[in-house]
Write a protein that holds these residues in place. Structure first.
Motif, PDB file in Angstrom:
ATOM      1  N   GLU A 215       0.851  -1.188   0.000  1.00 35.43           N
ATOM      2  CA  GLU A 215       0.000   0.000   0.000  1.00 35.43           C
ATOM      3  C   GLU A 215       0.887   1.238   0.000  1.00 35.43           C
ATOM      4  O   GLU A 215       1.999   1.225   0.525  1.00 35.43           O
ATOM      5  N   TYR A 216       0.345   2.324  -0.581  1.00 35.64           N
ATOM      6  CA  TYR A 216       1.147   3.529  -0.790  1.00 35.64           C
ATOM      7  C   TYR A 216       0.775   4.640   0.176  1.00 35.64           C
ATOM      8  O   TYR A 216      -0.371   4.769   0.602  1.00 35.64           O
ATOM      9  N   VAL A 217       1.773   5.441   0.502  1.00 34.78           N
ATOM     10  CA  VAL A 217       1.579   6.668   1.264  1.00 34.78           C
ATOM     11  C   VAL A 217       1.865   7.806   0.298  1.00 34.78           C
ATOM     12  O   VAL A 217       3.018   8.040  -0.088  1.00 34.78           O
ATOM     13  N   GLY A 218       0.834   8.490  -0.139  1.00 37.89           N
ATOM     14  CA  GLY A 218       0.989   9.498  -1.181  1.00 37.89           C
ATOM     15  C   GLY A 218       0.524   8.960  -2.521  1.00 37.89           C
ATOM     16  O   GLY A 218       0.166   7.784  -2.660  1.00 37.89           O
ATOM     17  N   ASN A 219       0.543   9.805  -3.503  1.00 39.70           N
ATOM     18  CA  ASN A 219       0.063   9.481  -4.844  1.00 39.70           C
ATOM     19  C   ASN A 219       1.256   9.264  -5.770  1.00 39.70           C
ATOM     20  O   ASN A 219       2.079  10.163  -5.964  1.00 39.70           O
ATOM     21  N   CYS A 220       1.352   8.064  -6.356  1.00 44.51           N
ATOM     22  CA  CYS A 220       2.518   7.727  -7.186  1.00 44.51           C
ATOM     23  C   CYS A 220       2.654   8.675  -8.371  1.00 44.51           C
ATOM     24  O   CYS A 220       3.747   9.143  -8.698  1.00 44.51           O
ATOM     25  N   MET A 221       1.543   8.946  -9.042  1.00 48.54           N
ATOM     26  CA  MET A 221       1.583   9.791 -10.227  1.00 48.54           C
ATOM     27  C   MET A 221       1.990  11.219  -9.862  1.00 48.54           C
ATOM     28  O   MET A 221       2.851  11.822 -10.506  1.00 48.54           O
ATOM     29  N   ASP A 222       1.386  11.758  -8.801  1.00 52.93           N
ATOM     30  CA  ASP A 222       1.731  13.112  -8.379  1.00 52.93           C
ATOM     31  C   ASP A 222       3.162  13.185  -7.862  1.00 52.93           C
ATOM     32  O   ASP A 222       3.842  14.213  -8.006  1.00 52.93           O
ATOM     33  N   SER A 223       3.629  12.096  -7.251  1.00 55.28           N
ATOM     34  CA  SER A 223       4.995  12.079  -6.743  1.00 55.28           C
ATOM     35  C   SER A 223       6.005  12.307  -7.857  1.00 55.28           C
ATOM     36  O   SER A 223       6.979  13.058  -7.701  1.00 55.28           O
ATOM     37  N   VAL A 224       5.782  11.659  -8.996  1.00 52.98           N
ATOM     38  CA  VAL A 224       6.686  11.819 -10.131  1.00 52.98           C
ATOM     39  C   VAL A 224       6.484  13.176 -10.801  1.00 52.98           C
ATOM     40  O   VAL A 224       7.442  13.910 -11.070  1.00 52.98           O
ATOM     41  N   GLN A 225       5.212  13.516 -11.057  1.00 55.76           N
ATOM     42  CA  GLN A 225       4.915  14.734 -11.811  1.00 55.76           C
ATOM     43  C   GLN A 225       5.288  15.999 -11.045  1.00 55.76           C
ATOM     44  O   GLN A 225       5.793  16.959 -11.613  1.00 55.76           O
ATOM     45  N   TYR A 226       5.061  15.968  -9.723  1.00 59.44           N
ATOM     46  CA  TYR A 226       5.287  17.174  -8.915  1.00 59.44           C
ATOM     47  C   TYR A 226       6.412  16.999  -7.894  1.00 59.44           C
ATOM     48  O   TYR A 226       6.606  17.857  -7.045  1.00 59.44           O
ATOM     49  N   GLN A 227       7.137  15.880  -7.972  1.00 63.46           N
ATOM     50  CA  GLN A 227       8.266  15.619  -7.081  1.00 63.46           C
ATOM     51  C   GLN A 227       7.875  15.732  -5.608  1.00 63.46           C
ATOM     52  O   GLN A 227       8.504  16.424  -4.807  1.00 63.46           O
ATOM     53  N   GLN A 228       6.835  15.006  -5.249  1.00 57.85           N
ATOM     54  CA  GLN A 228       6.358  14.952  -3.878  1.00 57.85           C
ATOM     55  C   GLN A 228       6.965  13.763  -3.143  1.00 57.85           C
ATOM     56  O   GLN A 228       7.526  12.857  -3.750  1.00 57.85           O
ATOM     57  N   SER A 229       6.815  13.769  -1.823  1.00 64.05           N
ATOM     58  CA  SER A 229       7.234  12.617  -1.028  1.00 64.05           C
ATOM     59  C   SER A 229       6.371  11.418  -1.399  1.00 64.05           C
ATOM     60  O   SER A 229       5.205  11.558  -1.763  1.00 64.05           O
ATOM     61  N   ALA A 364      18.147   7.386 -11.785  1.00 64.44           N
ATOM     62  CA  ALA A 364      17.198   6.485 -12.448  1.00 64.44           C
ATOM     63  C   ALA A 364      16.076   6.056 -11.510  1.00 64.44           C
ATOM     64  O   ALA A 364      14.935   5.858 -11.934  1.00 64.44           O
ATOM     65  N   TYR A 365      16.391   5.878 -10.226  1.00 62.74           N
ATOM     66  CA  TYR A 365      15.381   5.481  -9.248  1.00 62.74           C
ATOM     67  C   TYR A 365      14.767   6.678  -8.534  1.00 62.74           C
ATOM     68  O   TYR A 365      13.612   6.632  -8.099  1.00 62.74           O
ATOM     69  N   ALA A 366      15.537   7.744  -8.377  1.00 65.13           N
ATOM     70  CA  ALA A 366      15.104   8.877  -7.564  1.00 65.13           C
ATOM     71  C   ALA A 366      13.830   9.523  -8.094  1.00 65.13           C
ATOM     72  O   ALA A 366      13.002  10.004  -7.312  1.00 65.13           O
ATOM     73  N   ALA A 367      13.645   9.532  -9.393  1.00 63.26           N
ATOM     74  CA  ALA A 367      12.468  10.191  -9.972  1.00 63.26           C
ATOM     75  C   ALA A 367      11.174   9.596  -9.443  1.00 63.26           C
ATOM     76  O   ALA A 367      10.196  10.314  -9.214  1.00 63.26           O
ATOM     77  N   THR A 368      11.162   8.288  -9.223  1.00 67.81           N
ATOM     78  CA  THR A 368       9.935   7.643  -8.779  1.00 67.81           C
ATOM     79  C   THR A 368       9.917   7.342  -7.285  1.00 67.81           C
ATOM     80  O   THR A 368       8.850   7.288  -6.680  1.00 67.81           O
ATOM     81  N   MET A 369      11.072   7.157  -6.667  1.00 69.06           N
ATOM     82  CA  MET A 369      11.105   6.682  -5.282  1.00 69.06           C
ATOM     83  C   MET A 369      11.662   7.694  -4.286  1.00 69.06           C
ATOM     84  O   MET A 369      11.656   7.427  -3.077  1.00 69.06           O
ATOM     85  N   GLY A 370      12.149   8.835  -4.776  1.00 71.96           N
ATOM     86  CA  GLY A 370      12.737   9.811  -3.883  1.00 71.96           C
ATOM     87  C   GLY A 370      14.256   9.768  -3.916  1.00 71.96           C
ATOM     88  O   GLY A 370      14.854   8.768  -4.300  1.00 71.96           O
TER      89      GLY A 370
END
Length: 402
Positions: A215-229, A364-370
């Motif tokens: 399960e996710y904490v936060g929105n995966c799509m918004d995390s990438v698009q807006y660089q959120q946690s 390569a990983y930071a864009a999606t995972m932080g």
């Protein structure tokens, strides 16, 4: 049993698949695209021979590699990478060398289409978002007029949140269609729901032998698009409902002898045409393990070895891990662009008894995972919730002036 593993050196933790294969008696033959001396000692110890190519995209080289192994070791029984980037390549090589233990190229081409997945979810009696496979701006605008905004625009083939956009107006739609015109895009109605995954291993009959939920904490799509946690954690328990959904999905897709990674929404409000709040909606199926270090979180949560389970199921058709005791393991992915209240070192100290690892990720990983991930294992939901609240708490002006 001759088993070819493509790219067992990347991701780095994939050497453990080779360890499992060796344990259960396979002759492990690796194809890599880096110098042998660059391999981890653990990988070298768990392969029987290694063939180096300059580029996995050079199909002639790949044919020669598999041909060499066939000449030296005899009929090849398996060709796998467990890597999204090389699923097509695995399948082409299987077709050319008459390997029947995995997907054909024709099958994987269909299965990787998000539009084509819809009919398999329907077969499993799992609803999916209404969609339109984009062929023109005019028709896309007509779909938007019929369904209404917001919508989601994303590639029909591909994984993760790259080239995925929330569309809120005609202007947005035209803008992002122009930006993605080199790709086949799919337009879907926007789903307000919590994303979760059902990941596991099935045997040659398609029966699931191991199942995990993330399960996710936060929105995966918004995390990438807006660089959120962004964060994720494994569930303490797998409900009967989730077990049924996973098994129906696997049977609908006719998956056999595979690691799988299935994504779903659970509606957080009623959605006309889809269902009531709490209804599970099919999102997509990926025919490999969940990405990043999710397999390692699964290991910590269940005190097991999913790399070993995969090899055991494929090679022996033994093992049943459907009713294991679990804790929860998760990670908090933080961005360098965000000012957090607590430094990494402070959080490590607070959670020293639960700590698994701190990882500073490559681009390569930071864009999606932080940019940095903090991983812990939890005994209770309260402990887990508190960790994410602390890890993601942003500093205030008052904090910064201290």
């Amino acid at each position: 049993m001759n088993f070819i593993m493509i790219s067992p050196n990347y991701p780095e933790n994939y050497w453990m698949f080779c360890r499992g294969l060796k344990k259960y008696g396979a002759t492990v033959l690796a194809i890599i695209d880096t110098a042998y001396d660059n391999l981890l000692p653990e990988l070298k110890e768990n392969i029987d021979e290694c063939y180096v190519v300059s580029n996995f995209n050079n199909y002639d080289e790949m044919l020669r590699a598999v041909g060499y192994f066939t000449f030296k070791y005899g009929k090849i029984d398996w060709i796998e990478s467990n890597n999204e980037a090389w699923l097509d390549l695995d399948a082409r090589l299987r077709d050319d060398f008459n390997v029947k233990t995995g997907f054909s190229y024709k099958t994987i081409q269909e299965y990787q289409s998000k539009a084509a997945m819809k009919k398999y979810y329907e077969k499993a009696n799992i609803p999916t978002a209404r969609y339109y496979l984009v062929d023109s701006k005019e028709n896309a605008l007509q779909f938007a007029k019929k369904i209404g905004y917001p919508l989601v625009l994303k590639p029909d083939h591909g994984v993760g949140a790259s080239f995925t956009y929330t569309i809120r107006s005609d202007e947005d739609l035209i803008k992002y269609l122009d930006l993605t015109k080199e790709h086949q895009m799919i337009l879907e109605e926007y789903i307000e729901g919590d994303v979760f995954t059902l990941d596991g291993v099935c045997d040659q009959e398609g029966t699931i032998r191991y199942l995990n939920s993330l399960e996710y904490v936060g929105n995966c799509m918004d995390s990438v698009q807006y660089q959120q946690s962004i964060g994720a954690y494994t569930a303490f328990t797998i409900s009967d409902e989730y077990r049924s959904i996973a098994q129906r999905t696997i049977h609908a897709f006719a998956l056999k002898n595979r690691f799988f990674h299935c994504e779903f929404f659970r509606l957080t409000k009623d959605k006309e045409g889809l269902g009531k709040k709490g209804t599970v909606i099919g999102l997509e199926v990926n025919f490999r393990p969940p990405g990043g270090f999710a397999p390692d979180l699964m290991n910590y949560a269940g005190s097991l070895d999913v790399y070993d389970i995969w090899a055991q199921v494929l090679l022996t058709q033994q093992g049943d891990y459907m009713h294991i005791a679990r804790e929860s393991a998760g990670f908090a992915g933080r961005r360098n662009s965000i000012a957090y209240k607590y430094r990494v070192e402070e959080i490590e100290k607070m959670y020293k008894d639960q700590w698994i690892a701190t990882n500073y990720l490559p681009e390569a990983y930071a864009a999606t995972m932080g940019d940095v991930t903090l991983a812990c294992r939890f005994h209770t939901t309260e402990e887990r919730d508190a960790f994410f609240a602390i890890a993601f708490q942003e500093s205030t002006r008052k904090d910064r002036n201290k």
